[in-house]
Design a protein around this motif. Structure first.
Motif, PDB file in Angstrom:
ATOM      1  N   GLN A 122      12.654 -35.340 -39.699  1.00  0.00           N
ATOM      2  CA  GLN A 122      11.290 -35.179 -39.218  1.00  0.00           C
ATOM      3  C   GLN A 122      10.463 -36.414 -39.549  1.00  0.00           C
ATOM      4  O   GLN A 122      10.614 -37.013 -40.616  1.00  0.00           O
ATOM      5  N   ALA A 123       9.600 -36.786 -38.609  1.00  0.00           N
ATOM      6  CA  ALA A 123       8.738 -37.960 -38.763  1.00  0.00           C
ATOM      7  C   ALA A 123       7.493 -37.611 -39.571  1.00  0.00           C
ATOM      8  O   ALA A 123       7.012 -36.486 -39.541  1.00  0.00           O
ATOM      9  N   ALA A 124       6.990 -38.596 -40.269  1.00  0.00           N
ATOM     10  CA  ALA A 124       5.690 -38.505 -40.937  1.00  0.00           C
ATOM     11  C   ALA A 124       4.852 -39.642 -40.370  1.00  0.00           C
ATOM     12  O   ALA A 124       5.136 -40.813 -40.606  1.00  0.00           O
ATOM     13  N   TRP A 125       3.849 -39.323 -39.547  1.00  0.00           N
ATOM     14  CA  TRP A 125       3.049 -40.351 -38.885  1.00  0.00           C
ATOM     15  C   TRP A 125       2.193 -41.105 -39.898  1.00  0.00           C
ATOM     16  O   TRP A 125       1.598 -40.508 -40.796  1.00  0.00           O
ATOM     17  N   LEU A 126       2.152 -42.404 -39.739  1.00  0.00           N
ATOM     18  CA  LEU A 126       1.312 -43.272 -40.556  1.00  0.00           C
ATOM     19  C   LEU A 126       0.458 -44.070 -39.580  1.00  0.00           C
ATOM     20  O   LEU A 126       0.933 -45.017 -38.943  1.00  0.00           O
ATOM     21  N   GLU A 127      -0.791 -43.659 -39.420  1.00  0.00           N
ATOM     22  CA  GLU A 127      -1.670 -44.306 -38.443  1.00  0.00           C
ATOM     23  C   GLU A 127      -2.120 -45.666 -38.951  1.00  0.00           C
ATOM     24  O   GLU A 127      -2.517 -45.810 -40.112  1.00  0.00           O
TER      25      GLU A 127
END
Length: 157
Positions: A122-127
Protein backbone atom coordinates in the motif's frame (compact mmCIF):
# COMPACT_ATOMS: atom_id res chain seq x y z
CA UNK A 1 5.90 -20.87 -0.90
CA UNK A 2 2.27 -21.47 -0.04
CA UNK A 3 -0.07 -19.09 1.78
CA UNK A 4 -3.19 -20.49 3.46
CA UNK A 5 -6.42 -18.90 2.18
CA UNK A 6 -9.66 -19.70 3.98
CA UNK A 7 -12.40 -20.72 1.54
CA UNK A 8 -16.08 -21.49 2.07
CA UNK A 9 -18.32 -23.35 -0.35
CA UNK A 10 -21.66 -21.60 -0.43
CA UNK A 11 -24.82 -23.74 -0.02
CA UNK A 12 -25.60 -25.92 -3.02
CA UNK A 13 -22.04 -26.00 -4.35
CA UNK A 14 -20.52 -29.01 -2.60
CA UNK A 15 -20.22 -30.78 -5.97
CA UNK A 16 -17.85 -28.16 -7.43
CA UNK A 17 -14.06 -28.44 -7.01
CA UNK A 18 -12.08 -25.72 -5.29
CA UNK A 19 -9.81 -23.57 -7.47
CA UNK A 20 -6.73 -25.60 -8.37
CA UNK A 21 -3.40 -25.32 -10.14
CA UNK A 22 -3.35 -27.37 -13.36
CA UNK A 23 0.43 -27.99 -13.19
CA UNK A 24 3.21 -27.71 -10.62
CA UNK A 25 4.55 -24.55 -12.30
CA UNK A 26 1.20 -22.78 -12.77
CA UNK A 27 0.90 -19.27 -11.36
CA UNK A 28 -2.89 -19.21 -11.60
CA UNK A 29 -5.57 -21.52 -10.22
CA UNK A 30 -8.50 -22.43 -12.46
CA UNK A 31 -11.82 -21.32 -10.98
CA UNK A 32 -15.12 -23.00 -11.89
CA UNK A 33 -18.53 -21.55 -12.82
CA UNK A 34 -21.40 -22.34 -10.45
CA UNK A 35 -24.11 -21.41 -12.94
CA UNK A 36 -25.17 -21.85 -16.54
CA UNK A 37 -25.37 -18.69 -18.65
CA UNK A 38 -25.23 -17.81 -22.35
CA UNK A 39 -23.14 -14.76 -23.22
CA UNK A 40 -24.31 -13.08 -26.42
CA UNK A 41 -21.64 -11.27 -28.47
CA UNK A 42 -20.74 -8.07 -26.59
CA UNK A 43 -22.51 -9.20 -23.41
CA UNK A 44 -21.06 -9.18 -19.88
CA UNK A 45 -22.11 -11.22 -16.88
CA UNK A 46 -20.83 -11.68 -13.31
CA UNK A 47 -20.59 -15.49 -13.22
CA UNK A 48 -21.06 -17.02 -9.78
CA UNK A 49 -18.47 -19.45 -8.40
CA UNK A 50 -20.23 -20.65 -5.26
CA UNK A 51 -17.22 -19.64 -3.17
CA UNK A 52 -16.40 -17.03 -0.55
CA UNK A 53 -12.92 -16.57 0.90
CA UNK A 54 -10.85 -14.76 3.50
CA UNK A 55 -7.65 -13.59 1.82
CA UNK A 56 -4.88 -12.87 4.34
CA UNK A 57 -4.02 -9.20 4.99
CA UNK A 58 -1.20 -8.04 2.72
CA UNK A 59 -2.49 -10.10 -0.23
CA UNK A 60 -5.07 -9.88 -2.99
CA UNK A 61 -6.38 -12.40 -5.48
CA UNK A 62 -6.17 -11.27 -9.08
CA UNK A 63 -8.79 -12.60 -11.50
CA UNK A 64 -7.40 -13.15 -14.99
CA UNK A 65 -8.78 -14.52 -18.26
CA UNK A 66 -8.03 -18.06 -19.40
CA UNK A 67 -5.89 -17.83 -22.53
CA UNK A 68 -7.68 -20.69 -24.30
CA UNK A 69 -11.10 -19.06 -23.87
CA UNK A 70 -9.71 -15.73 -25.05
CA UNK A 71 -8.05 -17.15 -28.16
CA UNK A 72 -10.70 -19.66 -29.22
CA UNK A 73 -13.90 -17.82 -28.26
CA UNK A 74 -13.09 -14.17 -27.45
CA UNK A 75 -14.07 -14.65 -23.78
CA UNK A 76 -12.22 -12.34 -21.41
CA UNK A 77 -12.36 -10.54 -18.07
CA UNK A 78 -13.07 -6.87 -18.92
CA UNK A 79 -11.43 -5.43 -15.79
CA UNK A 80 -8.39 -7.66 -16.01
CA UNK A 81 -6.87 -8.26 -13.69
CA UNK A 82 -9.84 -8.00 -11.39
CA UNK A 83 -8.98 -7.65 -7.72
CA UNK A 84 -10.46 -9.43 -4.75
CA UNK A 85 -9.46 -7.46 -1.67
CA UNK A 86 -8.45 -9.12 1.60
CA UNK A 87 -11.44 -7.64 3.46
CA UNK A 88 -14.11 -8.88 0.98
CA UNK A 89 -16.22 -11.77 2.29
CA UNK A 90 -18.98 -12.06 -0.32
CA UNK A 91 -19.30 -14.58 -3.13
CA UNK A 92 -16.53 -14.53 -5.71
CA UNK A 93 -18.05 -13.62 -9.07
CA UNK A 94 -16.04 -13.44 -12.28
CA UNK A 95 -17.06 -10.75 -14.76
CA UNK A 96 -16.85 -12.31 -18.22
CA UNK A 97 -17.30 -10.53 -21.54
CA UNK A 98 -17.89 -12.10 -24.94
CA UNK A 99 -15.70 -10.27 -27.44
CA UNK A 100 -16.37 -12.96 -30.04
CA UNK A 101 -18.97 -13.00 -32.82
CA UNK A 102 -21.04 -15.97 -31.60
CA UNK A 103 -22.97 -16.72 -28.39
CA UNK A 104 -20.90 -18.56 -25.79
CA UNK A 105 -22.28 -21.08 -23.31
CA UNK A 106 -20.85 -21.08 -19.79
CA UNK A 107 -21.90 -24.28 -18.06
CA UNK A 108 -21.81 -25.08 -14.37
CA UNK A 109 -18.45 -26.77 -13.74
CA UNK A 110 -16.61 -25.02 -16.61
CA UNK A 111 -13.22 -23.44 -15.90
CA UNK A 112 -13.86 -19.73 -16.49
CA UNK A 113 -10.85 -17.77 -15.20
CA UNK A 114 -7.59 -17.97 -13.29
CA UNK A 115 -6.95 -16.73 -9.77
CA UNK A 116 -3.48 -15.49 -8.79
CA UNK A 117 -2.62 -14.82 -5.15
CA UNK A 118 -0.37 -11.74 -5.06
CA UNK A 119 1.24 -9.60 -2.36
CA UNK A 120 -0.02 -6.04 -1.96
CA UNK A 121 2.06 -3.01 -1.05
CA UNK A 122 0.00 0.00 0.00
CA UNK A 123 1.14 3.52 -0.87
CA UNK A 124 1.58 6.35 1.60
CA UNK A 125 1.17 9.66 -0.26
CA UNK A 126 3.73 12.36 0.46
CA UNK A 127 2.52 15.63 -1.04
CA UNK A 128 5.28 17.91 -2.41
CA UNK A 129 5.46 21.21 -4.32
CA UNK A 130 7.75 19.89 -7.09
CA UNK A 131 8.73 16.55 -8.61
CA UNK A 132 12.19 15.59 -9.85
CA UNK A 133 12.95 16.01 -13.58
CA UNK A 134 13.27 12.99 -15.89
CA UNK A 135 14.16 12.53 -19.57
CA UNK A 136 10.53 11.64 -20.33
CA UNK A 137 9.03 14.47 -18.32
CA UNK A 138 5.28 14.82 -18.84
CA UNK A 139 5.24 12.86 -22.14
CA UNK A 140 2.09 10.75 -22.28
CA UNK A 141 0.79 7.86 -24.33
CA UNK A 142 3.23 6.83 -27.06
CA UNK A 143 5.78 9.46 -26.09
CA UNK A 144 8.62 6.94 -25.73
CA UNK A 145 8.55 5.96 -29.41
CA UNK A 146 6.99 3.35 -31.69
CA UNK A 147 6.00 0.02 -30.19
CA UNK A 148 6.78 -2.17 -33.20
CA UNK A 149 8.74 -2.42 -36.44
CA UNK A 150 7.26 0.52 -38.34
CA UNK A 151 9.11 3.34 -36.60
CA UNK A 152 12.34 5.04 -37.55
CA UNK A 153 15.15 4.94 -35.00
CA UNK A 154 17.16 8.13 -34.80
CA UNK A 155 20.97 7.88 -34.81
CA UNK A 156 22.34 7.43 -31.32
CA UNK A 157 19.20 5.69 -29.99
Amino acid sequence: MTVPVLVRRLPGNDDLPLPAYATDGAAGMDVIAAEHVTLAPGARHAVTTGLAMAIPPGFEIQVRPRSGLALKHGISVPNTPGTIDSDYRGELKVILINLGDAPFEVRRGDRIAQLVLAPVVQAAWLEVEHLDETARGAGGFGSTGPSSGGGVVAPGN
